[in-house]
Write a protein that holds these residues in place. Structure first.
Motif, short mmCIF file in Angstrom:
data_model
loop_
_atom_site.label_atom_id
_atom_site.label_comp_id
_atom_site.label_asym_id
_atom_site.label_seq_id
_atom_site.Cartn_x
_atom_site.Cartn_y
_atom_site.Cartn_z
N TRP A 66 28.27 -106.02 -68.17
CA TRP A 66 28.76 -105.80 -66.81
C TRP A 66 30.24 -106.20 -66.71
CZ3 TRP A 66 27.53 -103.04 -62.85
CH2 TRP A 66 28.11 -103.31 -61.59
N ASP A 73 23.45 -108.68 -70.62
CA ASP A 73 23.66 -108.01 -69.34
C ASP A 73 24.98 -108.43 -68.70
OD1 ASP A 73 21.28 -106.71 -69.68
OD2 ASP A 73 20.12 -108.04 -68.39
N THR A 74 25.24 -109.75 -68.71
CA THR A 74 26.50 -110.24 -68.13
C THR A 74 27.69 -109.72 -68.91
OG1 THR A 74 25.39 -112.26 -67.41
CG2 THR A 74 27.79 -112.31 -67.49
N THR A 94 23.27 -113.22 -73.49
CA THR A 94 24.00 -112.90 -72.26
C THR A 94 24.40 -111.43 -72.22
OG1 THR A 94 26.06 -113.57 -73.34
CG2 THR A 94 24.90 -115.25 -72.06
N ILE A 154 32.19 -115.09 -70.52
CA ILE A 154 30.85 -114.85 -70.00
C ILE A 154 30.50 -115.79 -68.85
CG2 ILE A 154 28.43 -114.54 -70.62
CD1 ILE A 154 30.49 -112.68 -72.07
N TYR A 155 30.58 -117.09 -69.08
CA TYR A 155 30.14 -118.05 -68.06
C TYR A 155 31.17 -118.19 -66.93
CZ TYR A 155 26.60 -119.20 -71.50
OH TYR A 155 25.56 -119.12 -72.39
N ASN A 159 32.46 -115.61 -65.67
CA ASN A 159 32.29 -114.35 -64.93
C ASN A 159 33.63 -113.66 -64.71
OD1 ASN A 159 30.82 -112.34 -63.64
ND2 ASN A 159 31.11 -113.26 -61.63
#
Length: 536
Positions: free
Chosen positions: A295, A291-292, A289, A471-472, A474
């Motif tokens: 970001w 990229d996430t 993960t 992460i998940y 967001n």
């Protein structure tokens, strides 16, 4: 390279490995600053003594030069002839072989050797260089601006500067060279090229002016750059850099052979000469993960607005505990799935400082679970210490407050001791779960089940970076000084909650301290009972 510099490099490279963790904790970096302060004071004394010696040499020089101006008129003077012979036989010998110079430098060397045992090791230099490259990547920073001491985004990232210090601290050519060399030794030609390009540019500007503290040179930078471009597939540029190298060192046979090699390759593949090979950042396979994660670190995630969900609210909470009746907790629910609650002003400034002071003498390099063992890892850069509640009355009082907040059993083995963590240069913890994902995990050695919940207390604020990214979900949450963040790691049925995958973003500027309290399944059966549905 002068022999003194070679000796210094060797000396640093053989420093005891026990000290090869300076970069993993900002507290260690502060201590290193104090050590350099001692060396600076020694150097100041040396410079004062040398200045007096040079002043005396200037006096001797001016005296002799004055005599030489009138040499035709005074050469017949027997006293002058005597003085001339005496100077050539004795005075010049004393000046050239003066013990004062060696005594001054010996005192400086003695002070250095006295502090040698606490100096950073060569591994610290490597770790610090990797930290700078990590910050470059995660926050998408321009290398060219970093070399100028500025924290500006790459032009293709539509975001404001992530950090603006009050004063720029530009890097030297040799500073950039060392970062590039660490990447080169790791066969990371992407980062090597970016940093060696800056090193070469700066070395070109100052070519011919040797700095005593430098290890690298323009020729060294060109040498590393040429091979890196070759490995990256840009043979044409490797050739031009090798030719530039030969301009400065025409007798270098190895580079001459490389030039012939690159020329033959271009003849065999003429199309490669005009092709521009795009540099690709190395793939980090253990971060699916990435990229996430990056970001979220750059943008502080997509923070939900409370008006979008009435369940996201702020409130005063007592949890029915008498301890909180007079001073209820300030709870902010920041996310629902996973459930994340931020408790503002959970500790006081004095308590935060006391916890840090108690932990400081016991800080050790943080480890991670690897199979059935625990070991150090580059994806977790920090130092940590474990504090028992019996260590200080304040820790005992804090434990009581944690129990009131969570309504969970805080006593070992049903909960772990308070873990205090200090993040180092670019300190971070890449995406991970707090709960064990395998029955072989060292967490099960406590024989009290898996980690059911986490309470993370922010003991300091952070100037830039250092947020906690889920992460998940967001979502990323900045380090709010004295606040505590709570979440459940397991569902009520005992399964791990995959939505709790989280990371500690790299600290870009500042000193990040946190304290973690982890709760285990056993001992919590009547405090957090199973749900009515198997999938709860």
């Amino acid at each position: 390279m002068p022999w003194l510099d070679v000796a210094l490099v060797l000396l640093l490279s053989i420093s005891p490995k026990a000290h090869a963790d300076t970069y993993t904790s900002m507290l260690s970096i502060h201590q290193a600053m104090e050590t350099e302060g001692e060396l600076l004071r020694s150097l100041d004394t040396y410079l004062d003594q040398e200045a007096k010696r040079l002043q005396d040499l200037r006096r001797f020089y001016e005296k002799i030069r004055a005599l030489h101006r009138g040499v035709d008129k005074t050469v017949a003077n027997p006293l002058l002839a005597y003085a001339l012979i005496k100077r050539l036989q004795s005075d010049w010998l004393n000046v050239v072989y003066s013990m004062e110079a060696s005594e001054n430098s010996q005192a400086l060397k003695n002070d250095y050797r006295r502090l040698e045992g606490v100096l950073p090791a060569f591994e610290d230099l490597e770790g610090a260089a990797r930290a700078v490259m990590r910050l470059q990547d995660v926050y998408s920073l321009s290398v060219k601006d970093l070399a100028k001491g500025r924290f500006r985004r790459n032009s293709n990232v539509p975001l404001a500067d992530v950090y603006s210090p009050g004063q720029d601290f530009p890097l030297s050519a040799d500073d950039c060279f060392q970062i590039g060399k660490v990447a080169y030794d790791m066969e990371d030609y992407y980062h090597c090229i970016l940093w060696m390009e800056e090193a070469a540019s700066l070395f070109r500007v100052s070519y011919g002016n040797w700095n005593i503290e430098d290890e690298g040179s323009l020729e060294d930078a060109l040498d590393h750059l040429a091979f890196s471009y070759f490995k990256a597939g840009n043979i044409s540029h490797a050739l031009s850099l090798s030719q530039e190298f030969l301009h400065y060192d025409p007798s270098n046979k190895r580079m001459a052979r490389n030039v012939l090699k690159y020329e033959k390759l271009l003849v065999a593949k003429p199309n490669d000469e005009s092709e521009e090979v795009a540099l690709q950042r190395p793939n980090v396979t253990h971060i699916e993960t990435r990229d996430t994660y990056e970001w979220l670190c750059q943008t502080l995630g997509s923070q939900p607005s409370h008006y979008e969900s009435p369940m996201l609210s702020c409130s005063f909470e007592t949890n029915g505990d008498p301890l909180l009746f007079l001073q209820p907790l300030k709870r902010e629910v920041v996310h629902l799935k996973p459930y994340l609650a931020l408790y503002h002003d959970f500790v006081s400034d004095n308590e935060a400082e006391t916890i840090k002071a108690l932990a400081a003498p016991w800080l050790q390099r943080s480890v991670v679970a690897s199979g059935e063992k625990q070991q150090e890892a580059d994806y977790r850069i920090s130092k940590s210490a474990w504090l028992k509640d019996t260590l200080d009355p304040m820790i005992l009082a804090l434990d009581r407050r944690i129990a009131a907040l969570t309504a969970l059993n805080t006593q070992p083995p049903y909960a772990e001791y308070l873990q205090v963590v200090n993040y180092g240069l670019g300190g971070h913890y890449e995406p991970h779960f707090d709960h064990a994902t395998s029955r072989k995990s060292p967490l099960y050695r406590l024989k009290s089940g898996n980690r059911i919940a986490t309470l993370m207390i922010y003991l300091s604020s952070v100037e830039a970076g250092g947020s906690t990214a889920f992460i998940y979900a967001n979502l990323s949450i900045p380090a709010v000084k004295n606040a505590a963040l709570f979440w459940w790691n397991l569902h009520r049925n005992g399964d791990g909650d995959d939505d709790t995958l989280h990371a500690g973003c790299p600290v870009l500027a500042g000193d990040k301290w946190v304290a973690n309290k982890w709760f285990h399944e056993h001992g919590q059966e009547f405090r957090r009972p199973c749900g009515t549905e198997p999938d709860d």
